[in-house]
Design a protein around this motif. Structure first.
Motif, PDB file in Angstrom:
ATOM      1  N   THR A  29      27.560  32.956  42.541  1.00 15.98           N
ATOM      2  CA  THR A  29      27.316  34.380  42.786  1.00 15.98           C
ATOM      3  C   THR A  29      28.610  35.150  42.989  1.00 15.98           C
ATOM      4  OG1 THR A  29      25.195  33.812  43.781  1.00 15.98           O
ATOM      5  CG2 THR A  29      26.059  36.003  44.249  1.00 15.98           C
ATOM      6  N   PHE A  30      29.531  34.609  43.775  1.00 10.52           N
ATOM      7  CA  PHE A  30      30.809  35.283  44.012  1.00 10.52           C
ATOM      8  C   PHE A  30      31.566  35.510  42.708  1.00 10.52           C
ATOM      9  CE2 PHE A  30      31.560  33.962  48.716  1.00 10.52           C
ATOM     10  CZ  PHE A  30      30.612  34.889  49.112  1.00 10.52           C
ATOM     11  N   TYR A  31      31.617  34.509  41.852  1.00 11.13           N
ATOM     12  CA  TYR A  31      32.381  34.655  40.616  1.00 11.13           C
ATOM     13  C   TYR A  31      31.644  35.488  39.573  1.00 11.13           C
ATOM     14  CZ  TYR A  31      36.274  32.061  42.303  1.00 11.13           C
ATOM     15  OH  TYR A  31      37.386  31.698  43.014  1.00 11.13           O
ATOM     16  N   LEU A  32      30.332  35.515  39.610  1.00 12.15           N
ATOM     17  CA  LEU A  32      29.570  36.429  38.766  1.00 12.15           C
ATOM     18  C   LEU A  32      29.928  37.874  39.134  1.00 12.15           C
ATOM     19  CD1 LEU A  32      26.068  36.192  37.480  1.00 12.15           C
ATOM     20  CD2 LEU A  32      26.502  38.141  38.921  1.00 12.15           C
ATOM     21  N   VAL A  33      29.908  38.173  40.423  1.00  8.13           N
ATOM     22  CA  VAL A  33      30.248  39.521  40.889  1.00  8.13           C
ATOM     23  C   VAL A  33      31.722  39.823  40.623  1.00  8.13           C
ATOM     24  CG1 VAL A  33      30.423  40.986  42.954  1.00  8.13           C
ATOM     25  CG2 VAL A  33      28.405  39.571  42.592  1.00  8.13           C
ATOM     26  N   PHE A  34      32.596  38.843  40.850  1.00  4.59           N
ATOM     27  CA  PHE A  34      34.032  38.999  40.582  1.00  4.59           C
ATOM     28  C   PHE A  34      34.274  39.418  39.130  1.00  4.59           C
ATOM     29  CE2 PHE A  34      38.494  37.842  41.236  1.00  4.59           C
ATOM     30  CZ  PHE A  34      38.925  37.524  39.958  1.00  4.59           C
ATOM     31  N   SER A  35      33.623  38.749  38.198  1.00  3.41           N
ATOM     32  CA  SER A  35      33.871  39.051  36.787  1.00  3.41           C
ATOM     33  C   SER A  35      33.298  40.414  36.396  1.00  3.41           C
ATOM     34  CB  SER A  35      33.322  37.944  35.886  1.00  3.41           C
ATOM     35  OG  SER A  35      31.934  37.818  36.025  1.00  3.41           O
ATOM     36  N   ILE A  36      32.137  40.769  36.910  1.00  2.00           N
ATOM     37  CA  ILE A  36      31.550  42.075  36.597  1.00  2.00           C
ATOM     38  C   ILE A  36      32.423  43.192  37.149  1.00  2.00           C
ATOM     39  CG2 ILE A  36      29.613  43.615  37.098  1.00  2.00           C
ATOM     40  CD1 ILE A  36      27.771  41.167  36.860  1.00  2.00           C
ATOM     41  N   LEU A  37      32.770  43.091  38.435  1.00  2.00           N
ATOM     42  CA  LEU A  37      33.602  44.135  39.045  1.00  2.00           C
ATOM     43  C   LEU A  37      34.999  44.179  38.435  1.00  2.00           C
ATOM     44  CD1 LEU A  37      32.608  43.857  42.815  1.00  2.00           C
ATOM     45  CD2 LEU A  37      31.849  45.528  41.119  1.00  2.00           C
ATOM     46  N   GLY A  38      35.531  43.016  38.063  1.00  2.00           N
ATOM     47  CA  GLY A  38      36.851  42.975  37.433  1.00  2.00           C
ATOM     48  C   GLY A  38      36.870  43.711  36.100  1.00  2.00           C
ATOM     49  N   CYS A  39      35.855  43.498  35.290  1.00  2.00           N
ATOM     50  CA  CYS A  39      35.778  44.206  33.997  1.00  2.00           C
ATOM     51  C   CYS A  39      35.602  45.702  34.201  1.00  2.00           C
ATOM     52  CB  CYS A  39      34.628  43.654  33.163  1.00  2.00           C
ATOM     53  SG  CYS A  39      35.007  42.110  32.365  1.00  2.00           S
ATOM     54  N   ILE A  50      41.546  49.759  27.347  1.00  2.00           N
ATOM     55  CA  ILE A  50      41.413  48.345  26.997  1.00  2.00           C
ATOM     56  C   ILE A  50      40.009  48.150  26.452  1.00  2.00           C
ATOM     57  CG2 ILE A  50      41.305  46.001  27.899  1.00  2.00           C
ATOM     58  CD1 ILE A  50      43.378  46.670  29.911  1.00  2.00           C
ATOM     59  N   ALA A  51      39.927  47.524  25.315  1.00  2.10           N
ATOM     60  CA  ALA A  51      38.618  47.266  24.707  1.00  2.10           C
ATOM     61  C   ALA A  51      37.808  46.334  25.600  1.00  2.10           C
ATOM     62  CB  ALA A  51      38.802  46.648  23.325  1.00  2.10           C
ATOM     63  N   LEU A  52      36.505  46.436  25.502  1.00  2.00           N
ATOM     64  CA  LEU A  52      35.621  45.617  26.317  1.00  2.00           C
ATOM     65  C   LEU A  52      35.881  44.136  26.079  1.00  2.00           C
ATOM     66  CD1 LEU A  52      33.270  45.516  28.310  1.00  2.00           C
ATOM     67  CD2 LEU A  52      31.734  45.531  26.345  1.00  2.00           C
ATOM     68  N   ARG A  53      36.078  43.765  24.854  1.00  2.00           N
ATOM     69  CA  ARG A  53      36.329  42.361  24.530  1.00  2.00           C
ATOM     70  C   ARG A  53      37.603  41.853  25.201  1.00  2.00           C
ATOM     71  NH1 ARG A  53      34.616  39.003  20.198  1.00  2.00           N
ATOM     72  NH2 ARG A  53      36.076  37.311  19.857  1.00  2.00           N
ATOM     73  N   LYS A  54      38.649  42.670  25.150  1.00  2.00           N
ATOM     74  CA  LYS A  54      39.920  42.273  25.758  1.00  2.00           C
ATOM     75  C   LYS A  54      39.799  42.191  27.282  1.00  2.00           C
ATOM     76  CE  LYS A  54      44.835  43.308  25.730  1.00  2.00           C
ATOM     77  NZ  LYS A  54      45.886  44.174  25.206  1.00  2.00           N
ATOM     78  N   SER A  55      39.079  43.130  27.882  1.00  2.00           N
ATOM     79  CA  SER A  55      38.925  43.093  29.341  1.00  2.00           C
ATOM     80  C   SER A  55      38.111  41.878  29.781  1.00  2.00           C
ATOM     81  CB  SER A  55      38.302  44.389  29.859  1.00  2.00           C
ATOM     82  OG  SER A  55      36.972  44.519  29.449  1.00  2.00           O
ATOM     83  N   THR A  56      37.111  41.482  29.003  1.00  2.00           N
ATOM     84  CA  THR A  56      36.342  40.292  29.371  1.00  2.00           C
ATOM     85  C   THR A  56      37.192  39.027  29.256  1.00  2.00           C
ATOM     86  OG1 THR A  56      35.390  40.118  27.148  1.00  2.00           O
ATOM     87  CG2 THR A  56      34.084  41.259  28.821  1.00  2.00           C
ATOM     88  N   VAL A  57      38.064  38.980  28.255  1.00  2.00           N
ATOM     89  CA  VAL A  57      38.938  37.822  28.105  1.00  2.00           C
ATOM     90  C   VAL A  57      39.926  37.759  29.277  1.00  2.00           C
ATOM     91  CG1 VAL A  57      40.799  36.836  26.702  1.00  2.00           C
ATOM     92  CG2 VAL A  57      38.718  37.669  25.601  1.00  2.00           C
ATOM     93  N   ILE A  58      40.526  38.888  29.622  1.00  2.00           N
ATOM     94  CA  ILE A  58      41.507  38.920  30.718  1.00  2.00           C
ATOM     95  C   ILE A  58      40.840  38.507  32.029  1.00  2.00           C
ATOM     96  CG2 ILE A  58      42.915  40.465  32.150  1.00  2.00           C
ATOM     97  CD1 ILE A  58      43.484  42.066  29.559  1.00  2.00           C
TER      98      ILE A  58
END
Length: 116
Positions: A29-39, A50-58
């Motif tokens: 759960t923490f890392y799911l939220v981390f990745s959503i908020l990070g993007c 930054i394109a969505l694809r690039k932000s998800t990779v970063i």
């Protein structure tokens, strides 16, 4: 850095509550939220530069490597914390699911259309 802090000195009485794999569910759960908020942060901070694809990779690489780094630190510099490979897997899966949800939500074609 609370991941490196020991809570063993605190007497937290949770009674008879015993949830199987609660630790792994928490990591996921923490890392799911981390990745959503990070993007969302990267897209907002760059105002869509930054394109969505690039932000998800970063954010994907950042989340996975951060999770591994914390587990390594728990193994090397703490006395009463231990690293677990299962935690790394839960962290990684949580980040991946979060990134998939972000890509799905912001895609022009949303494949999940409910028909009643």
């Amino acid at each position: 850095m609370l991941s490196l802090f020991s809570f063993s000195d605190f007497n937290l009485d949770v009674g008879e509550l015993n949830i199987p794999y609660a630790d792994k569910i928490t990591h996921f759960t923490f890392y799911l939220v981390f990745s959503i908020l990070g993007c969302l942060f990267l897209r907002e901070r760059t105002q869509g530069g930054i394109a969505l694809r690039k932000s998800t990779v970063i954010i994907g690489f950042a989340a996975v490597f951060y999770g591994m780094f914390i587990e390594i630190l728990q193994h090397t510099i703490t006395i009463d914390r231990m690293a677990e490979f299962g935690d790394v897997i839960a962290n990684t899966l949580g980040a991946i699911v979060g990134l998939v949800l972000i890509k799905w939500y912001f895609s022009k074609e949303r494949p999940l259309k409910w028909k009643f």
